[in-house]
Design a protein around this motif. Structure first.
Motif, short mmCIF file in Angstrom:
data_model
loop_
_atom_site.label_atom_id
_atom_site.label_comp_id
_atom_site.label_asym_id
_atom_site.label_seq_id
_atom_site.Cartn_x
_atom_site.Cartn_y
_atom_site.Cartn_z
N ARG A 180 0.85 -1.19 0.00
CA ARG A 180 0.00 0.00 0.00
C ARG A 180 0.89 1.25 0.00
O ARG A 180 1.96 1.26 0.63
N ALA A 240 0.13 -3.22 -8.15
CA ALA A 240 0.11 -2.82 -9.56
C ALA A 240 -1.15 -2.04 -9.89
O ALA A 240 -1.16 -1.20 -10.80
N PHE A 241 -2.20 -2.32 -9.13
CA PHE A 241 -3.47 -1.69 -9.45
C PHE A 241 -3.49 -0.19 -9.11
O PHE A 241 -4.34 0.54 -9.60
N CYS A 385 -7.92 -10.43 -3.96
CA CYS A 385 -6.90 -9.62 -3.29
C CYS A 385 -7.11 -9.75 -1.79
O CYS A 385 -8.24 -9.63 -1.31
N VAL A 389 -7.93 -4.55 -1.34
CA VAL A 389 -8.70 -4.14 -2.51
C VAL A 389 -9.87 -5.11 -2.67
O VAL A 389 -9.71 -6.31 -2.54
N CYS A 436 3.32 -6.06 -6.82
CA CYS A 436 2.34 -7.06 -6.44
C CYS A 436 1.43 -7.25 -7.65
O CYS A 436 0.84 -6.30 -8.15
FE1 SF4 Z 1 -3.10 -4.74 -5.80
FE2 SF4 Z 1 -4.38 -6.57 -4.33
FE3 SF4 Z 1 -3.95 -7.02 -6.93
FE4 SF4 Z 1 -1.87 -7.03 -5.21
S1 SF4 Z 1 -3.58 -8.47 -5.23
S2 SF4 Z 1 -1.98 -6.02 -7.26
S3 SF4 Z 1 -2.52 -5.46 -3.76
S4 SF4 Z 1 -5.23 -5.39 -6.08
#
Ligand code: SF4
Length: 466
Positions: A180, A240-241, A385, A389, A436
């Motif tokens: 995060r 990554a999101f 996730c 998320v 991630c």
């Molecule tokens: Fe982001 Fe969660 Fe996907 Fe990891 S698993 S890239 S923290 S949304």
């Protein structure tokens, strides 16, 4: 997905005013509730409620929050249901005096810690895992606050960015993989820490620094002290999101501007799957930067093909059955002149359930498009996730349930293409281990306990908030 902020200003200043502006800059990270806790050196004052920042705070309410130091939060619920009691910051009275906490992320061992704490006599008033953090910190009450925070960090696992406030100290810490986001800087005499750099620069910070993975910042009148968990990974794995969707385009993560990363994603999409088309449009608003990059690479004009009504919010009343189709267009209206008779590329940030993409494609077709080619600025979501998320269950993820051709058919597009994982890493400019990508690859940087996986699956099909 939530946003956190902390401020320490000079004596006599009002942290609440800076927190208010900073929360506005972080509003996109959570619209459900917001709040702030402010210390005047003796008391900690709390103000919070359901709704947007201007719904909760007006001039009178801000005036009731005196003091130069404080923390703030905007909430989008993942762990813990959508109730006023779960609004943050949380405030408790401990052996070292009042302590407030605000948190972005999810702990993978929150349930286990909660049970341990309850057995040892702790009581909980909310269903958030932020209260676990608060209770742990309170239990280390004989230690100095910095040591108590380090011991708390050592006990919790998952994705987290936390800000805490005591009478005279601001504490901020981030998970050992840096999943995060959290960054800090100075604006004049004020020290500011926030989830995203857009909040810092909006408040006048010139030089933005990242809080390192596994790092604790402790700030008081004596200055800033920095400590780091011994186990903190040099391999960081930011979500990554954040690049694809969450963060604002004017934010920087790992010194990479989010808008420019999204443009690179768009360029990469075209390189991976070129197409003959007349116009490129974005699914508003998060597909815009990627659509610009795609259009540049393809030499096809970028146009505004869909217009989102900015005033449709949570309070929008959905009309009765017979008028529902009108409500759709009040929210999102196609620009007919741009689309009629054209071969249209639509750039969207992601596909979760597929229903939004299906509606988007239908709107573009209704407006007269000859062909609709859907490009997705993220690889398919295949896994849940566990780090904060709300991508919660494989049953809800269309890519985990259907093959590509079935998804294309479901959304009604002439073609469908998702960005590759390699393409995403290349656009961000990192190795795959440097992000991630768990919801796309199933490789979780912070291992998730078996019982948590089972628990999440048990919730499948039930309406919940993560
Ligand atoms: Fe982001 Fe969660 Fe996907 Fe990891 S698993 S890239 S923290 S949304």
């Amino acid at each position: 997905m939530c946003g956190v902020i902390g401020v320490l200003g000079p004596p006599g200043s009002r942290a609440a005013d800076l927190l208010y502006l900073g929360l506005y800059a972080l509003q996109h990270r959570g619209e459900e509730s917001c709040g702030m806790a402010v210390s005047d050196g003796g008391r900690v004052h709390l103000g919070k409620g359901m709704g947007l920042v201007p719904d909760v705070f007006n001039r009178e309410r801000l005036a009731e929050l005196p003091g130069p130091m404080g923390i703030g939060h905007v909430r989008y619920s993942t762990t813990g249901a959508s109730y006023a009691v779960n609004a943050q910051p949380l405030l408790a009275y401990t052996s070292r005096g009042p302590v407030a906490v605000a948190h972005n992320g999810d702990l993978v061992n929150a349930r286990e810690l909660r049970v341990q704490l309850q057995r040892a006599g702790s009581v909980f008033q909310t269903t958030t895992d932020s209260e676990v953090i608060l209770n742990l910190f309170a239990r280390f009450g004989d230690d100095d606050p910095d040591t108590a925070a380090m011991r708390t960090m050592a006990a919790i696992r998952g994705g987290y960015a936390v800000v805490m406030l005591t009478r005279d100290r601001l504490l901020a810490f981030r998970d050992p993989y840096g999943i995060r986001p959290l960054c800090w800087g100075r604006a004049g005499d004020a020290f500011i820490i926030a989830s995203e750099s857009c909040a810092l620069t909006a408040l006048g910070v010139d030089e933005v620094h990242e809080v390192l993975p596994g790092e604790l910042l402790s700030v008081d009148a004596g200055g800033v002290r920095r400590r780091r968990l011994p186990a903190a990974a040099d391999d960081r794995a930011p979500c990554a999101f954040e690049y694809i969707y969450f963060s604002r385009p004017d934010s920087e993560l790992l010194e990479r501007n989010v808008h420019l990363v999204r443009k690179a994603i768009g360029r990469r999409l075209y390189e991976e799957r070129p197409v003959e088309a007349d116009v490129v449009i974005a699914a508003p608003d998060s597909g815009t930067s990627a659509a610009m990059g795609f259009a540049e690479a393809a030499g096809i004009p970028f146009e505004i093909g869909l217009v989102k009504n900015r005033y449709v919010g949570r309070t929008f009343i959905h009309p009765e059955e017979g008028m529902r189709h009108l409500a759709v267009k009040v929210k999102l209206n196609p620009n007919r002149q741009v689309l009629k008779g054209k071969r249209v590329v639509v750039l969207d940030d992601s596909i979760v359930r597929g229903t939004t993409s299906r509606r988007t494609v239908a709107l573009v077709r209704e407006a007269g498009a000859r062909e609709v080619h859907m490009y997705v600025a993220a690889p398919p979501f295949l896994y849940p996730c566990y780090y904060g998320v709300d991508i919660s269950s494989r049953k809800e993820l269309i890519a985990a349930q259907r093959i590509l051709e079935e998804i294309r058919d479901f959304i009604g597009a002439d073609s469908l293409y998702y960005l590759s994982v390699e393409g995403l890493c290349q656009a961000v400019g990192v190795r795959p281990e440097g992000l991630c990508l768990a919801c796309m690859t199933g490789v979780y940087p912070e291992p998730v306990p078996e019982e948590d996986v089972a628990h999440k699956h048990a919730l499948e099909g039930i309406e919940h908030c993560g």
